[in-house]
Design a protein around this motif. Sequence first.
Motif, PDB file in Angstrom:
ATOM      1  N   LEU A 127      -8.532  -5.293  -1.293  1.00  0.00           N
ATOM      2  CA  LEU A 127      -8.496  -6.463  -0.409  1.00  0.00           C
ATOM      3  C   LEU A 127      -7.456  -6.322   0.692  1.00  0.00           C
ATOM      4  O   LEU A 127      -7.569  -6.954   1.736  1.00  0.00           O
ATOM      5  CB  LEU A 127      -8.125  -7.700  -1.241  1.00  0.00           C
ATOM      6  N   ASN A 179       0.820  -1.210   0.000  1.00  0.00           N
ATOM      7  CA  ASN A 179       0.000   0.000   0.000  1.00  0.00           C
ATOM      8  C   ASN A 179       0.855   1.262   0.000  1.00  0.00           C
ATOM      9  O   ASN A 179       0.537   2.232  -0.693  1.00  0.00           O
ATOM     10  CB  ASN A 179      -0.946   0.004   1.198  1.00  0.00           C
ATOM     11  N   ASP A 195       3.434   5.415   7.961  1.00  0.00           N
ATOM     12  CA  ASP A 195       4.136   6.062   6.849  1.00  0.00           C
ATOM     13  C   ASP A 195       3.834   7.555   6.878  1.00  0.00           C
ATOM     14  O   ASP A 195       2.881   7.994   7.521  1.00  0.00           O
ATOM     15  CB  ASP A 195       3.758   5.419   5.497  1.00  0.00           C
ATOM     16  N   LYS A 233       2.169   1.571  -3.520  1.00  0.00           N
ATOM     17  CA  LYS A 233       1.144   1.849  -4.530  1.00  0.00           C
ATOM     18  C   LYS A 233       0.461   3.201  -4.345  1.00  0.00           C
ATOM     19  O   LYS A 233       0.129   3.884  -5.306  1.00  0.00           O
ATOM     20  CB  LYS A 233       0.051   0.767  -4.449  1.00  0.00           C
ATOM     21  N   HIS A 234       0.210   3.581  -3.074  1.00  0.00           N
ATOM     22  CA  HIS A 234      -0.699   4.723  -2.866  1.00  0.00           C
ATOM     23  C   HIS A 234      -0.106   5.929  -2.132  1.00  0.00           C
ATOM     24  O   HIS A 234      -0.639   7.023  -2.243  1.00  0.00           O
ATOM     25  CB  HIS A 234      -1.926   4.290  -2.044  1.00  0.00           C
ATOM     26  N   LEU A 289      -6.377  -3.983   2.985  1.00  0.00           N
ATOM     27  CA  LEU A 289      -6.718  -3.582   4.357  1.00  0.00           C
ATOM     28  C   LEU A 289      -7.638  -4.606   5.013  1.00  0.00           C
ATOM     29  O   LEU A 289      -7.511  -4.891   6.200  1.00  0.00           O
ATOM     30  CB  LEU A 289      -7.372  -2.195   4.367  1.00  0.00           C
TER      31      LEU A 289
HETATM   32  N1  LIG Z   1      -0.543   3.750   3.088  1.00  0.00           N
HETATM   33  C1  LIG Z   1      -1.516   4.302   2.340  1.00  0.00           C
HETATM   34  N2  LIG Z   1      -1.406   5.586   1.908  1.00  0.00           N
HETATM   35  C2  LIG Z   1      -2.386   6.166   1.164  1.00  0.00           C
HETATM   36  N3  LIG Z   1      -3.529   5.537   0.802  1.00  0.00           N
HETATM   37  C3  LIG Z   1      -3.699   4.264   1.203  1.00  0.00           C
HETATM   38  C4  LIG Z   1      -2.714   3.586   1.987  1.00  0.00           C
HETATM   39  N4  LIG Z   1      -3.177   2.342   2.261  1.00  0.00           N
HETATM   40  C5  LIG Z   1      -4.376   2.246   1.674  1.00  0.00           C
HETATM   41  N5  LIG Z   1      -4.703   3.398   1.030  1.00  0.00           N
HETATM   42  C6  LIG Z   1      -5.985   3.686   0.345  1.00  0.00           C
HETATM   43  O1  LIG Z   1      -6.924   2.725   0.779  1.00  0.00           O
HETATM   44  C7  LIG Z   1      -7.424   1.994  -0.343  1.00  0.00           C
HETATM   45  C8  LIG Z   1      -7.702   0.564   0.075  1.00  0.00           C
HETATM   46  O2  LIG Z   1      -6.485  -0.133   0.326  1.00  0.00           O
HETATM   47  P1  LIG Z   1      -6.461  -1.692   0.121  1.00  0.00           P
HETATM   48  O3  LIG Z   1      -5.087  -2.189   0.439  1.00  0.00           O
HETATM   49  O4  LIG Z   1      -7.585  -2.277   0.900  1.00  0.00           O
HETATM   50  O5  LIG Z   1      -6.800  -1.882  -1.413  1.00  0.00           O
HETATM   51  P2  LIG Z   1      -5.894  -1.605  -2.713  1.00  0.00           P
HETATM   52  O6  LIG Z   1      -4.471  -1.393  -2.316  1.00  0.00           O
HETATM   53  O7  LIG Z   1      -6.542  -0.515  -3.502  1.00  0.00           O
HETATM   54  O8  LIG Z   1      -6.056  -2.972  -3.517  1.00  0.00           O
HETATM   55  P3  LIG Z   1      -5.396  -4.380  -3.147  1.00  0.00           P
HETATM   56  O9  LIG Z   1      -4.740  -4.281  -1.807  1.00  0.00           O
HETATM   57  O10 LIG Z   1      -6.542  -5.328  -3.144  1.00  0.00           O
HETATM   58  O11 LIG Z   1      -4.410  -4.647  -4.228  1.00  0.00           O
HETATM   59  C9  LIG Z   1      -6.396   2.176  -1.425  1.00  0.00           C
HETATM   60  O12 LIG Z   1      -6.971   2.059  -2.710  1.00  0.00           O
HETATM   61  C10 LIG Z   1      -5.884   3.574  -1.155  1.00  0.00           C
HETATM   62  O13 LIG Z   1      -6.771   4.538  -1.696  1.00  0.00           O
END
Ligand SMILES: Nc1ncnc2c1ncn2[C@@H]1O[C@H](COP(=O)(O)OP(=O)(O)OP(=O)(O)O)[C@@H](O)[C@H]1O
Length: 255
Positions: free
Chosen positions: A221, A177, A204, A180-181, A223
């Motif tokens: 998935l 996460n 983070d 990716k985000h 979280l």
């Molecule tokens: N560390 C983070 N920083 C910023 N945004 C986050 C972070 N972790 C989660 N998110 C946000 O929460 C959402 C849900 O996270 P989650 O891990 O459940 O799903 P995902 O990463 O989108 O998909 P998957 O984990 O199934 O590949 C993300 O799409 C993102 O928008």
Amino acid sequence: MPDKNLKTPKDIIAYCFKDVINYEGVQAVLAAFSDITALKESEKRVLQSIIEGEDNERKRVSKDIHDSLGQNLTAASLNFDALKQSITQLEEKEIMKFSTGLGFLKSAIEESRNIAHNLMPKAIEDFGLIPTLQSLLNQIEQSTGINVKFYENLGEARVNRQIELNLYRITQEAINNVIKHSKATEVFIQLVLHKKEIIYTFEDNGIGFDKSKVENTGKGLGLKNIFNRAKAMSGIFDLDTAPKSGTSITIEIPV
Ligand SMILES: Nc1ncnc2c1ncn2[C@@H]1O[C@H](COP(=O)(O)OP(=O)(O)OP(=O)(O)O)[C@@H](O)[C@H]1O
Ligand SMILES: [Mg+2]
């Protein structure tokens, strides 16, 4: 004599129903408690067996990739390596093609090893949670440039294997996460063993997010998996985040 069947309030998980009623002309609160400890326990056991089933399946796929696919790729690469000397009389173009093909084969070997390792980090069994986490975190630092700090007081102490695997998977998921985000530059992970519990925190300094929006879409998935693993360990899970405020996950796990 105290009734042995009576649990102390600490042992009970209760569902509380309350309503304001009119009792003989006076406003009163009517409350009813229902002991749902057994229900919660059985929910936890179902979750544990789903997670263990998934982990076992990963273990099986990991072993297949490592032992079968990995061995075949290695055998192919050894055979092509042995040909290297005898292809010098070929045309430059053909030698280039051969080298490119061999390069792809070597990357496939490396990738299959990484996939097998990520599916089932055997190193946890062999060396314990902390060295395995440390090696994962070093790898992340090197490949992403994110500065990862890790504080732990477990050292070489071993805890329940399922807890070790869960904490490893939770860290992998949280790191995914971040990459990716989050746009974070720093990650701080703490794993502190107290007398009766482990407190795990993963923070983070990234862009954070609006929890309510994410809960409503319910698409991801990662979280959910973290939450379910925490629940299967009877852990208390807390997610603290807001836009521009970073993200922090805390899990208190009884040991
Ligand atoms: N560390 C983070 N920083 C910023 N945004 C986050 C972070 N972790 C989660 N998110 C946000 O929460 C959402 C849900 O996270 P989650 O891990 O459940 O799903 P995902 O990463 O989108 O998909 P998957 O984990 O199934 O590949 C993300 O799409 C993102 O928008
Ligand atoms: Mg995710």
